[in-house]
Design a protein around this motif. Sequence first.
Motif, PDB file in Angstrom:
ATOM      1  N   VAL A 143       7.016 -13.102  59.422  1.00 56.93           N
ATOM      2  CA  VAL A 143       7.089 -11.645  59.618  1.00 56.93           C
ATOM      3  C   VAL A 143       8.480 -11.193  59.253  1.00 56.93           C
ATOM      4  CG1 VAL A 143       7.626 -10.594  61.449  1.00 56.93           C
ATOM      5  CG2 VAL A 143       5.570 -11.839  61.342  1.00 56.93           C
ATOM      6  N   HIS A 144       9.566 -11.564  59.576  1.00 63.41           N
ATOM      7  CA  HIS A 144      11.383 -11.138  59.108  1.00 63.41           C
ATOM      8  C   HIS A 144      11.641 -11.329  57.744  1.00 63.41           C
ATOM      9  CE1 HIS A 144      15.393 -11.399  58.956  1.00 63.41           C
ATOM     10  NE2 HIS A 144      15.137 -11.374  57.974  1.00 63.41           N
ATOM     11  N   SER A 145      10.683 -11.274  57.179  1.00 61.92           N
ATOM     12  CA  SER A 145      10.233 -11.407  55.736  1.00 61.92           C
ATOM     13  C   SER A 145      10.006 -10.016  54.788  1.00 61.92           C
ATOM     14  CB  SER A 145      10.028 -12.662  54.608  1.00 61.92           C
ATOM     15  OG  SER A 145       8.301 -12.764  54.595  1.00 61.92           O
ATOM     16  N   LEU A 146       8.983  -9.894  55.587  1.00 66.56           N
ATOM     17  CA  LEU A 146       8.714  -8.621  55.450  1.00 66.56           C
ATOM     18  C   LEU A 146       8.859  -6.992  56.285  1.00 66.56           C
ATOM     19  CD1 LEU A 146       4.784  -9.634  56.610  1.00 66.56           C
ATOM     20  CD2 LEU A 146       5.435  -9.630  54.781  1.00 66.56           C
TER      21      LEU A 146
ATOM     22  N   ILE B  54       9.983 -13.199  49.530  1.00 60.16           N
ATOM     23  CA  ILE B  54      11.149 -13.631  49.430  1.00 60.16           C
ATOM     24  C   ILE B  54      11.323 -15.165  49.559  1.00 60.16           C
ATOM     25  CG2 ILE B  54      12.392 -10.984  50.602  1.00 60.16           C
ATOM     26  CD1 ILE B  54      13.440 -13.044  52.804  1.00 60.16           C
ATOM     27  N   SER B  55      12.909 -15.224  48.875  1.00 63.70           N
ATOM     28  CA  SER B  55      12.554 -16.818  49.121  1.00 63.70           C
ATOM     29  C   SER B  55      12.680 -17.267  50.610  1.00 63.70           C
ATOM     30  CB  SER B  55      14.102 -17.601  48.137  1.00 63.70           C
ATOM     31  OG  SER B  55      15.249 -17.704  49.022  1.00 63.70           O
ATOM     32  N   ALA B  56      11.958 -18.832  50.198  1.00 62.61           N
ATOM     33  CA  ALA B  56      12.381 -20.027  51.780  1.00 62.61           C
ATOM     34  C   ALA B  56      13.319 -19.835  51.948  1.00 62.61           C
ATOM     35  CB  ALA B  56      11.886 -20.889  51.367  1.00 62.61           C
ATOM     36  N   ARG B  57      14.615 -19.806  51.544  1.00 62.41           N
ATOM     37  CA  ARG B  57      16.131 -19.770  52.184  1.00 62.41           C
ATOM     38  C   ARG B  57      16.674 -18.525  52.501  1.00 62.41           C
ATOM     39  NH1 ARG B  57      20.438 -18.533  51.505  1.00 62.41           N
ATOM     40  NH2 ARG B  57      20.540 -16.932  50.099  1.00 62.41           N
ATOM     41  N   GLU B  58      16.136 -17.562  51.662  1.00 62.98           N
ATOM     42  CA  GLU B  58      16.392 -16.444  52.428  1.00 62.98           C
ATOM     43  C   GLU B  58      15.780 -15.641  53.347  1.00 62.98           C
ATOM     44  OE1 GLU B  58      17.272 -12.191  50.617  1.00 62.98           O
ATOM     45  OE2 GLU B  58      16.001 -13.551  49.211  1.00 62.98           O
ATOM     46  N   ALA B  59      14.575 -15.607  53.595  1.00 61.68           N
ATOM     47  CA  ALA B  59      13.637 -16.365  55.026  1.00 61.68           C
ATOM     48  C   ALA B  59      14.574 -16.950  55.789  1.00 61.68           C
ATOM     49  CB  ALA B  59      12.435 -16.423  54.918  1.00 61.68           C
ATOM     50  N   VAL B  60      14.760 -17.670  55.680  1.00 57.40           N
ATOM     51  CA  VAL B  60      15.074 -18.883  56.754  1.00 57.40           C
ATOM     52  C   VAL B  60      16.552 -18.291  57.443  1.00 57.40           C
ATOM     53  CG1 VAL B  60      15.266 -20.745  58.082  1.00 57.40           C
ATOM     54  CG2 VAL B  60      13.507 -20.873  56.511  1.00 57.40           C
ATOM     55  N   ALA B  61      17.339 -18.005  56.878  1.00 57.62           N
ATOM     56  CA  ALA B  61      19.092 -17.704  56.745  1.00 57.62           C
ATOM     57  C   ALA B  61      18.694 -16.035  57.563  1.00 57.62           C
ATOM     58  CB  ALA B  61      19.266 -17.461  55.627  1.00 57.62           C
ATOM     59  N   GLY B  62      17.893 -15.487  57.032  1.00 54.44           N
ATOM     60  CA  GLY B  62      17.655 -14.369  58.009  1.00 54.44           C
ATOM     61  C   GLY B  62      16.767 -14.262  59.903  1.00 54.44           C
ATOM     62  N   TYR B  63      15.924 -15.542  59.666  1.00 56.98           N
ATOM     63  CA  TYR B  63      14.832 -15.709  60.856  1.00 56.98           C
ATOM     64  C   TYR B  63      16.390 -16.152  61.561  1.00 56.98           C
ATOM     65  CZ  TYR B  63      13.296 -18.796  64.253  1.00 56.98           C
ATOM     66  OH  TYR B  63      12.295 -19.196  65.266  1.00 56.98           O
ATOM     67  N   LEU B  64      17.044 -17.058  61.152  1.00 62.88           N
ATOM     68  CA  LEU B  64      18.029 -17.863  62.381  1.00 62.88           C
ATOM     69  C   LEU B  64      18.896 -16.733  62.618  1.00 62.88           C
ATOM     70  CD1 LEU B  64      18.672 -20.703  61.112  1.00 62.88           C
ATOM     71  CD2 LEU B  64      17.048 -21.027  62.289  1.00 62.88           C
ATOM     72  N   ALA B  65      19.756 -16.187  61.471  1.00 61.85           N
ATOM     73  CA  ALA B  65      20.518 -14.651  62.565  1.00 61.85           C
ATOM     74  C   ALA B  65      20.012 -14.040  63.405  1.00 61.85           C
ATOM     75  CB  ALA B  65      20.515 -13.691  61.202  1.00 61.85           C
ATOM     76  N   GLN B  66      17.986 -13.713  63.686  1.00 64.43           N
ATOM     77  CA  GLN B  66      18.002 -12.580  64.797  1.00 64.43           C
ATOM     78  C   GLN B  66      17.521 -13.773  65.936  1.00 64.43           C
ATOM     79  OE1 GLN B  66      13.809 -12.212  62.567  1.00 64.43           O
ATOM     80  NE2 GLN B  66      13.576 -13.535  64.523  1.00 64.43           N
ATOM     81  N   CYS B  67      17.093 -15.326  65.603  1.00 68.01           N
ATOM     82  CA  CYS B  67      17.286 -15.779  66.843  1.00 68.01           C
ATOM     83  C   CYS B  67      18.861 -16.281  66.997  1.00 68.01           C
ATOM     84  CB  CYS B  67      17.044 -17.795  66.069  1.00 68.01           C
ATOM     85  SG  CYS B  67      15.474 -17.320  65.103  1.00 68.01           S
ATOM     86  N   SER B  68      19.962 -15.817  66.405  1.00 67.90           N
ATOM     87  CA  SER B  68      21.647 -16.064  67.034  1.00 67.90           C
ATOM     88  C   SER B  68      21.718 -14.164  67.978  1.00 67.90           C
ATOM     89  CB  SER B  68      21.968 -16.118  65.759  1.00 67.90           C
ATOM     90  OG  SER B  68      22.108 -17.474  65.283  1.00 67.90           O
ATOM     91  N   VAL B  69      21.227 -13.599  68.080  1.00 69.87           N
ATOM     92  CA  VAL B  69      21.847 -12.164  68.428  1.00 69.87           C
ATOM     93  C   VAL B  69      22.153 -12.775  69.811  1.00 69.87           C
ATOM     94  CG1 VAL B  69      20.887  -9.451  69.081  1.00 69.87           C
ATOM     95  CG2 VAL B  69      20.888 -10.569  66.831  1.00 69.87           C
ATOM     96  N   LEU B  70      23.130 -12.283  71.161  1.00 73.24           N
ATOM     97  CA  LEU B  70      23.677 -12.110  72.015  1.00 73.24           C
ATOM     98  C   LEU B  70      23.055 -11.010  72.897  1.00 73.24           C
ATOM     99  CD1 LEU B  70      27.092 -14.048  72.006  1.00 73.24           C
ATOM    100  CD2 LEU B  70      24.842 -14.969  71.645  1.00 73.24           C
ATOM    101  N   VAL B  71      22.538 -11.643  73.803  1.00 75.19           N
ATOM    102  CA  VAL B  71      21.956 -10.275  75.126  1.00 75.19           C
ATOM    103  C   VAL B  71      22.321 -11.070  76.596  1.00 75.19           C
ATOM    104  CG1 VAL B  71      20.256  -8.953  73.832  1.00 75.19           C
ATOM    105  CG2 VAL B  71      19.902 -11.026  75.379  1.00 75.19           C
ATOM    106  N   THR B  72      22.690 -10.181  77.031  1.00 76.61           N
ATOM    107  CA  THR B  72      23.180  -9.897  79.356  1.00 76.61           C
ATOM    108  C   THR B  72      21.432 -10.326  79.218  1.00 76.61           C
ATOM    109  OG1 THR B  72      23.291  -8.301  79.031  1.00 76.61           O
ATOM    110  CG2 THR B  72      25.281  -9.418  78.479  1.00 76.61           C
ATOM    111  N   ALA B  73      21.097 -11.051  80.564  1.00 80.84           N
ATOM    112  CA  ALA B  73      19.959 -10.200  80.637  1.00 80.84           C
ATOM    113  C   ALA B  73      20.002  -9.189  81.540  1.00 80.84           C
ATOM    114  CB  ALA B  73      19.834 -11.290  82.631  1.00 80.84           C
ATOM    115  N   PRO B  74      20.271  -8.246  81.757  1.00 78.89           N
ATOM    116  CA  PRO B  74      20.533  -6.829  82.311  1.00 78.89           C
ATOM    117  C   PRO B  74      20.037  -6.186  80.853  1.00 78.89           C
ATOM    118  CG  PRO B  74      22.301  -7.360  83.334  1.00 78.89           C
ATOM    119  CD  PRO B  74      22.045  -8.367  81.970  1.00 78.89           C
TER     120      PRO B  74
END
Length: 318
Positions: free
Chosen positions: A120-123, A180-200
């Motif tokens: 999905v990220h790669s789309l 897109i390439s496997a490397r690029e797809a994983v790099a972007g996916y890991l970046a989305q996993c690393s976005v910070l939020v607070t509970a509110p």
Amino acid sequence: MDTTRFDDDLRAMLDEVESDRRGEPSDYLEDVAGQHVDGLAVAVCTVDGHQAAAGETEHAFALQSVSKALTYAVVLQEIGLDHVLEDVGVEPSGESFNHLSLHDDGRPCNPLINAGAILVHSLLPAGDEDERTALLLRRYSALAGVELEVCEDVLDAERTRADRNLGLAHLLADAGRLPISAREAVAGYLAQCSVLVTAPQLAVMGATLAAGGTNPVTGERVLDEWVAQQAMSVMLTCGMYDASGQWVAEVGVPAKSGVSGALLGAVPGALGLATWSPRLDEQGNSRRGIGLFEGLSARWDLHVLQHRGALRGLSGPR
Ligand code: GLU
């Protein structure tokens, strides 16, 4: 719903789960500064913008797999359901999150397991990795009503543990499924996993889904109603790893968990609910988060399949 009870109920529920120290945190947290595994927070935001929170409400944690549901919504909005369904299904896999669960036709079972989320990220319609991440950050920020950012510490920790995800991506690429390439797809996916939020902030994201795509705090329409509905559909059926069926039976709230201990819930037409507590159960879901959701679902009648007398209007005199 009586929102004047929110503060008291949230505090009472925190007190109930506070002493539970069962479970282990995800190992990536060892490499992230300022993390403490016994932190606890809960927050709620209604579809009319009423907010309440308790616990460590200023602590920022990574979205991790919660991002999968959000990116699914963003991609649906950008390229449409039919296009996405060509590549990723909407069936619960019943297997662990990083299992390579594919339909017979080669599509990942759903967008909330890793293979589906990477695809999905790669789309995302953008030229390169930076543009994809920038687009996601704009949409995530609109969902939360504040500027959100990728945490480089978390991203570094994820990169050193990326073998399994790279393996999944290479298998998808080999099957001709990745644009897109496997490397690029994983790099972007890991970046989305690393976005910070607070509970509110996470609760506002849930409230935006619950409100059919309009952020109830900023008033901005971020997603179409059908997109919010589709995102909550997969959250309900697939959001809790391989404990999703039990979750529907016991809690009944469309939700998505992440290994940071984050848990996002959205009750259509009512509210967004978010918890954070890093100790996880065997399925990778936050132990105290589950306790908080169970308690609040019971207190506030949140189960989306409860009997609300839907046919009552048909039973009166003709
Ligand atoms: N970055 C993690 C992974 O893909 C997310 C895991 C999760 O929250 O389930 O391995």
